[in-house]
Write an enzyme that holds these catalytic residues in place. Sequence first.
Site, PDB file in Angstrom:
ATOM      1  N   SER A 235       0.655  -1.525   0.440  1.00  0.00           N
ATOM      2  CA  SER A 235      -0.063   0.036   0.168  1.00  0.00           C
ATOM      3  C   SER A 235       0.829   1.437   0.112  1.00  0.00           C
ATOM      4  O   SER A 235       1.784   1.040  -0.422  1.00  0.00           O
ATOM      5  CB  SER A 235      -1.160  -0.263   0.767  1.00  0.00           C
ATOM      6  OG  SER A 235      -2.141   0.486   1.016  1.00  0.00           O
ATOM      7  N   ASN A 236       0.803   2.275   0.260  1.00  0.00           N
ATOM      8  CA  ASN A 236       0.773   3.135   0.609  1.00  0.00           C
ATOM      9  C   ASN A 236       0.648   4.372   0.906  1.00  0.00           C
ATOM     10  O   ASN A 236      -0.411   4.043   2.249  1.00  0.00           O
ATOM     11  CB  ASN A 236       0.842   4.326  -1.240  1.00  0.00           C
ATOM     12  CG  ASN A 236      -0.235   4.477  -1.265  1.00  0.00           C
ATOM     13  OD1 ASN A 236      -1.030   5.753  -0.917  1.00  0.00           O
ATOM     14  ND2 ASN A 236      -1.167   4.063  -2.603  1.00  0.00           N
ATOM     15  N   TYR A 237       1.442   5.705   2.016  1.00  0.00           N
ATOM     16  CA  TYR A 237       0.828   6.285   2.930  1.00  0.00           C
ATOM     17  C   TYR A 237      -0.098   7.877   2.168  1.00  0.00           C
ATOM     18  O   TYR A 237      -0.546   7.814   3.444  1.00  0.00           O
ATOM     19  CB  TYR A 237       1.669   6.933   2.807  1.00  0.00           C
ATOM     20  CG  TYR A 237       3.048   6.692   3.917  1.00  0.00           C
ATOM     21  CD1 TYR A 237       3.116   6.258   5.253  1.00  0.00           C
ATOM     22  CD2 TYR A 237       4.891   6.838   3.204  1.00  0.00           C
ATOM     23  CE1 TYR A 237       4.070   5.587   5.537  1.00  0.00           C
ATOM     24  CE2 TYR A 237       5.653   6.016   4.097  1.00  0.00           C
ATOM     25  CZ  TYR A 237       5.439   5.116   5.423  1.00  0.00           C
ATOM     26  OH  TYR A 237       6.119   4.840   5.307  1.00  0.00           O
TER      27      TYR A 237
END
Length: 222
Positions: free
Chosen positions: A33-35
Amino acid sequence: AVVALAPKDLAGHTVLVTAGPTREELDPVRFISNYSSGKMGYALAKSAAQRGARVILVSGPVSMAAPYGVELVNVNSAKEMREAVLQRAEECTVIIKAAAVADYRPTERSSIKIKKQSDERTINLIKNPDILAELGTLKKRPYLVGFAAETGKLREFGLKKLKEKNADMIVANDVSQPDAGFNVETNRALLLFQGGREVDCQLMSKEALAGEILNHILAELK
Ligand code: CTP
Ligand code: CA
């Protein structure tokens, strides 16, 4: 109590906003995923609803509650987000793609928890569908706003995305700045429009930027 009433200038519009990250699962307990916090997308959804639009919020996993009056559609992966958006695209006058869609997903998802093995391992990835680009090819296409998360060359990469995805507006922001982009309360954006117009927005809260973006959409639709 003092009640500030927002002008209902988006009444009659159906605005779909995508927000947050996507999760691309490796197995039942792990994902890539990502931030993205979802703050920018949620601010847009909230502001559009307050201004009288019907709002559909297609959201990846985030830690915020949906704004009042918004139709929430929860999704996990990019593929799920694509389905949710394309299913509803025809009802929309505006689609704002604020989500940070994972560009790749693991080629395979294991149905059982992957066991640790050798010291080095490789994960094979395959490209996800580009939802915004797909919307850009629709015959009866809503007003399309994309975001461009960059770490430099904002204008150059932003303009490239505007053209390649056939969007009407790109909100380009430099995510390497500590006060813009992922997981912070503020944002500084460069708005790029089809036809060459540009608006350089100063540093402001994501709520204020949401208002600005909606003002520009409304002006362009008139
Ligand atoms: N986007 C999308 N589907 C994807 C990837 C991106 O709809 N699979 C949308 C994003 O929601 C955003 C815009 O496209 O509105 C730009 O996303 P960004 O990650 O900045 O650009 P990419 O085209 O993915 O290019 P890169 O990550 O290589 O800069
Ligand atoms: Ca990307």
